[in-house]
Design a protein around this motif. Structure first.
Motif, short mmCIF file in Angstrom:
data_model
loop_
_atom_site.label_atom_id
_atom_site.label_comp_id
_atom_site.label_asym_id
_atom_site.label_seq_id
_atom_site.Cartn_x
_atom_site.Cartn_y
_atom_site.Cartn_z
N ASN A 30 0.87 -1.17 0.00
CA ASN A 30 0.00 0.00 0.00
C ASN A 30 0.90 1.22 0.00
O ASN A 30 1.85 1.29 0.78
CB ASN A 30 -0.91 0.01 1.23
CG ASN A 30 -1.94 -1.09 1.18
OD1 ASN A 30 -2.44 -1.44 0.12
ND2 ASN A 30 -2.28 -1.65 2.33
N GLN A 61 -3.56 7.63 -2.27
CA GLN A 61 -3.24 6.26 -1.86
C GLN A 61 -3.41 5.36 -3.06
O GLN A 61 -4.32 5.56 -3.88
CB GLN A 61 -4.16 5.80 -0.74
CG GLN A 61 -3.94 6.52 0.56
CD GLN A 61 -4.86 6.00 1.66
OE1 GLN A 61 -5.82 5.28 1.42
NE2 GLN A 61 -4.55 6.38 2.89
N VAL A 65 -1.97 1.13 -4.72
CA VAL A 65 -1.40 -0.18 -4.42
C VAL A 65 -0.41 -0.56 -5.51
O VAL A 65 -0.70 -0.43 -6.70
CB VAL A 65 -2.51 -1.26 -4.36
CG1 VAL A 65 -1.93 -2.63 -4.11
CG2 VAL A 65 -3.53 -0.91 -3.29
N GLN A 68 -6.66 0.58 -0.96
CA GLN A 68 -5.60 -0.12 -0.24
C GLN A 68 -5.98 -1.60 -0.22
O GLN A 68 -7.15 -1.94 -0.29
CB GLN A 68 -5.48 0.41 1.19
CG GLN A 68 -5.17 1.89 1.27
CD GLN A 68 -3.72 2.20 0.97
OE1 GLN A 68 -2.89 2.23 1.86
NE2 GLN A 68 -3.42 2.43 -0.30
N ARG A 76 3.97 -1.23 3.55
CA ARG A 76 3.43 0.12 3.36
C ARG A 76 4.61 1.05 3.06
O ARG A 76 5.60 1.06 3.77
CB ARG A 76 2.73 0.61 4.62
CG ARG A 76 2.22 2.05 4.49
CD ARG A 76 1.67 2.59 5.78
NE ARG A 76 0.46 1.87 6.16
CZ ARG A 76 -0.43 2.32 7.02
NH1 ARG A 76 -0.26 3.50 7.58
NH2 ARG A 76 -1.49 1.60 7.33
#
Length: 174
Positions: free
Chosen positions: A5, A17, A19, A61, A68
């Motif tokens: 993520n 955000q 992935v 996410q 992360r």
């Protein structure tokens, strides 16, 4: 395959955000060489977004992510952590700081030129190196420029500079 993520602050301050679905451990090289290092070199939010959309799935996410990344392009800082999903609370939580693995991989990427300049300028501070570069004629500071960029990358946001005309100005040096 390792998923990560990504929490990204673009150079213009916008946050997003996304992935990274494959090869996202730094030791695997792909994410560092094809996403992180290019992102750190752009200083242009449009170029950053184009690269991010090429390599990542935007707008969410993954609960099955292993890692992360906290990528702050404004401050040129990369943080790398374990990612944990709590099924009971349906929340993602940042785990142990693994940023050292990212820095270690950067050191493995050093070219022969970078190793040479590291030895050549090992006793010179960042401020002295910038002063030396600013005192040289335009485009006559190849070794110094290589060392300056190497130090910027390995500092992970602790050393930031910019070009203003033909002069380098230190913005941050911790």
């Amino acid at each position: 395959m390792t998923r990560s993520n990504l929490h990204i602050t673009l150079s213009n301050g916008d946050k997003l955000q996304c992935v990274a679905d494959g090869s996202s451990a730094p030791e695997q090289g792909y994410i560092v060489e094809h996403l992180l290092l290019p992102l750190l070199s752009f200083h242009d939010a449009k170029k950053e977004m184009a690269l991010i959309t090429e390599h990542c799935t935007l707008g969410g996410q993954r609960t099955n992510a292993d890692y992360r990344y906290i990528i702050d392009l404004k401050n040129e800082h990369i943080g790398f952590y374990e990612e944990h999903y709590n099924y009971g609370k349906d929340t993602l939580k940042k785990g142990i700081d693994l940023t050292g693995r990212y820095i270690s991989y950067l050191k493995k990427l050093e070219t022969e030129t970078e190793l040479f300049t590291k030895r050549k300028f090992r006793n010179i501070t960042n401020k002295e190196l910038v002063k030396r570069i600013n005192g040289l004629p335009d485009f006559k500071w190849d070794d110094e420029g290589v060392e300056l960029n190497r130090r910027r990358l390995l500092s992970n946001g602790a050393f930031i500079y910019k070009m203003q005309g033909n002069t380098i100005i230190i913005l941050k040096d911790e």
